[in-house]
Scaffold this motif. Structure first.
Motif, short mmCIF file in Angstrom:
data_model
loop_
_atom_site.label_atom_id
_atom_site.label_comp_id
_atom_site.label_asym_id
_atom_site.label_seq_id
_atom_site.Cartn_x
_atom_site.Cartn_y
_atom_site.Cartn_z
N ALA A 42 0.96 8.71 0.92
CA ALA A 42 0.85 7.40 0.30
C ALA A 42 -0.54 6.79 0.55
O ALA A 42 -1.12 6.17 -0.35
CB ALA A 42 1.93 6.46 0.84
N GLN A 43 -1.08 7.00 1.74
CA GLN A 43 -2.41 6.49 2.06
C GLN A 43 -3.48 7.18 1.21
O GLN A 43 -4.41 6.53 0.72
CB GLN A 43 -2.72 6.70 3.56
CG GLN A 43 -4.07 6.20 3.99
CD GLN A 43 -4.20 4.69 3.89
OE1 GLN A 43 -3.22 3.96 3.98
NE2 GLN A 43 -5.40 4.22 3.67
N ARG A 46 -3.33 5.73 -2.25
CA ARG A 46 -3.89 4.38 -2.23
C ARG A 46 -5.42 4.42 -2.20
O ARG A 46 -6.09 3.68 -2.93
CB ARG A 46 -3.36 3.62 -1.00
CG ARG A 46 -3.74 2.16 -0.98
CD ARG A 46 -3.16 1.41 0.21
NE ARG A 46 -1.71 1.56 0.28
CZ ARG A 46 -1.05 2.07 1.33
NH1 ARG A 46 -1.71 2.49 2.39
NH2 ARG A 46 0.25 2.17 1.32
N GLU A 47 -5.99 5.33 -1.39
CA GLU A 47 -7.45 5.45 -1.31
C GLU A 47 -8.03 5.92 -2.65
O GLU A 47 -9.08 5.43 -3.08
CB GLU A 47 -7.85 6.40 -0.19
CG GLU A 47 -7.61 5.84 1.20
CD GLU A 47 -7.81 6.87 2.30
OE1 GLU A 47 -8.09 8.05 1.99
OE2 GLU A 47 -7.67 6.49 3.48
N LEU A 49 -6.77 5.43 -5.64
CA LEU A 49 -6.70 4.32 -6.59
C LEU A 49 -7.78 3.29 -6.31
O LEU A 49 -8.39 2.75 -7.23
CB LEU A 49 -5.32 3.66 -6.54
CG LEU A 49 -4.18 4.48 -7.14
CD1 LEU A 49 -2.84 3.81 -6.89
CD2 LEU A 49 -4.40 4.69 -8.62
N GLU A 50 -8.03 3.00 -5.03
CA GLU A 50 -9.08 2.04 -4.68
C GLU A 50 -10.45 2.55 -5.09
O GLU A 50 -11.27 1.79 -5.59
CB GLU A 50 -9.04 1.74 -3.18
CG GLU A 50 -7.86 0.88 -2.78
CD GLU A 50 -7.75 0.71 -1.28
OE1 GLU A 50 -8.56 1.31 -0.51
OE2 GLU A 50 -6.85 -0.03 -0.85
#
Length: 93
Positions: A42-43, A46-47, A49-50
């Motif tokens: 998940a991390q 998220r990275e 996408l950022e």
């Protein structure tokens, strides 16, 4: 879903009765590893996408890439449509 101390104890006792004292530590370990892997995945998502959002913000307020922007008329390629000439008067012979 709010679990208090009594609910957690009931769950642990039931798990102990079902799986036994030898298998319970192995299950706990594998559950912990699964949760850790899920959080790591998940991390990473998220990275990514950022990074994607940061790249788009860096390209300008429109968020459009250079090759997708329309070119001004002076730079545009000439159209491939045939030019229409003015009608000629018919000659009668």
């Amino acid at each position: 879903m709010n679990l208090g101390m009594p609910e957690i104890l009931v769950i642990l006792v039931v798990a102990l009765l079902i799986f036994g004292p030898k298998k319970l530590p192995e299950l706990g370990r594998s559950l912990g590893q699964s949760i850790r892997e899920f959080k790591r995945g998940a991390q990473e998502i998220r990275e990514e996408l950022e990074k994607s959002v940061d790249v788009r913000e860096d390209k300008g307020p429109e968020g459009a890439r250079e090759e997708l922007r329309p070119k001004p008329v002076s730079e545009a390629a000439p159209s491939k449509a045939p030019e229409v000439s003015e009608p000629q008067e018919e000659r009668k012979a």
